[in-house]
Design a protein around this motif. Structure first.
Motif, PDB file in Angstrom:
ATOM      1  N   LEU A 264       0.963  -1.159   0.085  1.00 11.10           N
ATOM      2  CA  LEU A 264      -0.030   0.052  -0.099  1.00 11.10           C
ATOM      3  C   LEU A 264       0.839   1.266  -0.099  1.00 11.10           C
ATOM      4  CD1 LEU A 264      -2.896   1.255   0.331  1.00 11.10           C
ATOM      5  CD2 LEU A 264      -2.659   1.182   2.905  1.00 11.10           C
ATOM      6  N   ILE A 265       0.655   2.229  -0.885  1.00  6.83           N
ATOM      7  CA  ILE A 265       1.207   3.603  -1.149  1.00  6.83           C
ATOM      8  C   ILE A 265       0.500   4.642  -0.715  1.00  6.83           C
ATOM      9  CG2 ILE A 265       2.900   4.911  -2.273  1.00  6.83           C
ATOM     10  CD1 ILE A 265       3.947   2.466  -3.683  1.00  6.83           C
TER      11      ILE A 265
ATOM     12  N   GLY B 136       3.018  -4.857   3.080  1.00  7.62           N
ATOM     13  CA  GLY B 136       4.020  -3.729   3.527  1.00  7.62           C
ATOM     14  C   GLY B 136       3.068  -2.280   3.224  1.00  7.62           C
ATOM     15  N   LEU B 137       3.499  -1.179   3.753  1.00  9.62           N
ATOM     16  CA  LEU B 137       3.030   0.063   3.999  1.00  9.62           C
ATOM     17  C   LEU B 137       4.216   1.044   3.596  1.00  9.62           C
ATOM     18  CD1 LEU B 137       0.637   1.947   4.224  1.00  9.62           C
ATOM     19  CD2 LEU B 137       1.282   1.805   6.851  1.00  9.62           C
ATOM     20  N   VAL B 138       3.982   1.865   2.721  1.00 12.44           N
ATOM     21  CA  VAL B 138       4.738   3.027   2.118  1.00 12.44           C
ATOM     22  C   VAL B 138       4.033   4.326   2.617  1.00 12.44           C
ATOM     23  CG1 VAL B 138       6.159   4.255   0.461  1.00 12.44           C
ATOM     24  CG2 VAL B 138       6.038   1.657   0.576  1.00 12.44           C
ATOM     25  N   LEU B 139       4.336   5.178   3.369  1.00  5.86           N
ATOM     26  CA  LEU B 139       3.734   6.722   3.663  1.00  5.86           C
ATOM     27  C   LEU B 139       4.650   7.676   3.147  1.00  5.86           C
ATOM     28  CD1 LEU B 139       2.161   5.865   7.121  1.00  5.86           C
ATOM     29  CD2 LEU B 139       1.057   5.685   4.779  1.00  5.86           C
TER      30      LEU B 139
ATOM     31  N   LEU C 195       7.435   1.920   5.718  1.00  5.64           N
ATOM     32  CA  LEU C 195       8.689   3.086   5.252  1.00  5.64           C
ATOM     33  C   LEU C 195       7.943   4.291   5.001  1.00  5.64           C
ATOM     34  CD1 LEU C 195      11.620   3.488   4.068  1.00  5.64           C
ATOM     35  CD2 LEU C 195      10.703   2.779   1.882  1.00  5.64           C
ATOM     36  N   ALA C 196       8.442   5.387   5.523  1.00  8.77           N
ATOM     37  CA  ALA C 196       7.711   6.715   5.718  1.00  8.77           C
ATOM     38  C   ALA C 196       8.613   7.656   5.038  1.00  8.77           C
ATOM     39  CB  ALA C 196       7.485   7.173   7.158  1.00  8.77           C
TER      40      ALA C 196
END
Length: 390
Positions: free
Chosen positions: A314-315, A334-337, A358-359
């Protein structure tokens, strides 16, 4: 070419209509161009030769400041405001007062619409709200005039692998297809035919939303542990808060549909939250956006999530805690912000669920194409879009 001509015609008609309705001597529309440049695209009252010539950077001038701060500027003496930037080709030195309203679609600034008058005056609250309603309609005109982001990204430069650096807030590595946490569709109808019926719809949707939050708290949040449950307890308090719900009801009474009222109040709250100095309070914006989206879904009868293949990445710019639980149930890997911190609610939930996060990957949301491959390495602080292109 036809698309551009049609947009110019519509904008010319809009500024003429708004100037007449507002009894304003000037109405102008500035459109966002690449590189965060606002270009004068149409005007009634300023010199015609300034159209497509006058440009301001985001943060420059009254117009640029309204865009940067994502809030209206209502100035009785605009030329003496510290942000005023004189553009001689416009002939605007004759006009003292100015109301500039950003054109927003979700969190994205698409432009600015402004009215001006010769006499110094502060525009009334109902005039500000009316221009904000025009800005909501204008947002859909401008959005529809541009090709989808996927078309631009899939051009030759966009097809190359893209690398982003960020800060790993929770450890882990993931490879998967991209799901982009995008904006919901704007309300199809803005003006209400029956405000009382809209109020009834709004109240019923708010009750349904609160029941859904209660169920989430007693189910997935409880199973995830103590910290996620505390996060959802705070989230539930916001869901039940009569301050923002009461403001939405007031906007409905002014004549907007329930969906349009939720969007209007969300724009107001975004602008206020950006002015808050405390970073913890600013981070609650993701919670409010999450709740507003859920309320709109319930107004529509409970929208079904689009089907996705498990193991996706998810982005997003931001994501709320309840949304993150929803994505996890659908197979999130996984998550990207673009925005995030160690104390953000999304970070607390991701840590409890064992999701790599990951931010700080600015620009990744717009660059990512749903369905393409991505590698998220929260250990090294890297995101790679389209790794197979290498």
């Amino acid at each position: 070419m036809a698309r551009a001509t049609d947009l110019a015609t519509r904008l010319d008609g809009l500024v003429h209509l708004v100037a007449g309705e507002f009894v304003a001597e000037v109405c102008s529309v500035y459109v966002m161009r690449p590189g965060e440049i606002l270009e004068l695209a149409a005007t009634e009252g300023l010199r015609p030769e300034a159209v497509h010539r006058t440009r301001l950077r985001v943060g420059e001038g009254i117009v640029g400041t309204a865009a940067a701060e994502a809030r209206p500027l209502n100035l009785p003496d605009a030329q003496n405001h510290p942000a005023f930037a004189y553009r001689p080709e416009t002939g605007e030195e004759a006009y003292a007062s100015m109301l500039a309203v950003p054109v927003l679609r979700g969190a994205e600034v698409l432009g600015v619409i402004a009215v001006q008058n010769r006499a110094p005056r502060r525009y009334a609250e109902d005039e500000v709200e009316a221009l904000e309603t025009v800005a909501m309609l204008l947002a859909e005109i401008l959005h529809g005039a541009h090709p989808p982001a996927e078309e631009a990204v899939l051009s030759l430069p966009g097809a190359m692998a893209r690398h982003y650096e960020g800060v790993g807030l929770t450890p882990g590595i993931a490879l998967g297809r991209v799901v982009r946490h995008g904006r919901r569709a704007a309300p199809r109808t803005v003006l209400a035919e029956d405000p009382e019926a809209e109020l009834a719809r709004l109240r019923a949707a708010a009750r349904a939303m609160q029941r859904a939050v209660d169920a989430l708290l007693e189910g997935p949040a409880r199973r995830a542990g103590h910290e996620p449950r505390e996060v959802l307890e705070a989230y539930r308090l916001i869901a039940a808060d009569q301050g923002w719900l009461g403001r939405i009801e007031a906007v409905v009474r002014d004549g907007l549909t329930a969906e349009a009222a939720v969007e209007r109040v969300l724009v107001e709250l975004r602008a206020r939250m950006r002015q808050v100095a405390d970073p913890y309070l600013r981070e609650r914006l993701a919670d409010i956006e999450d709740l507003a989206g859920r309320l709109i879904d319930h107004l529509g009868g409970g929208a079904e999530a689009d089907p996705v293949e498990g193991g996706f990445i998810l982005i997003a710019r931001r994501v709320g805690p309840a949304e993150l639980f929803d994505y996890h149930a659908r197979g999130l890997a996984g998550l990207v912000l673009e925005e995030g911190s160690p104390t953000a609610h999304a970070t607390i939930i991701a840590r409890a669920l064992g999701l790599p996060l990951l931010a700080g990957c600015r620009g990744a949301t717009e660059a990512a194409v749903p369905g393409e491959l991505a590698v998220l390495d929260a250990e090294e602080g890297r995101l790679v879009l389209r790794p197979e292109a290498e």
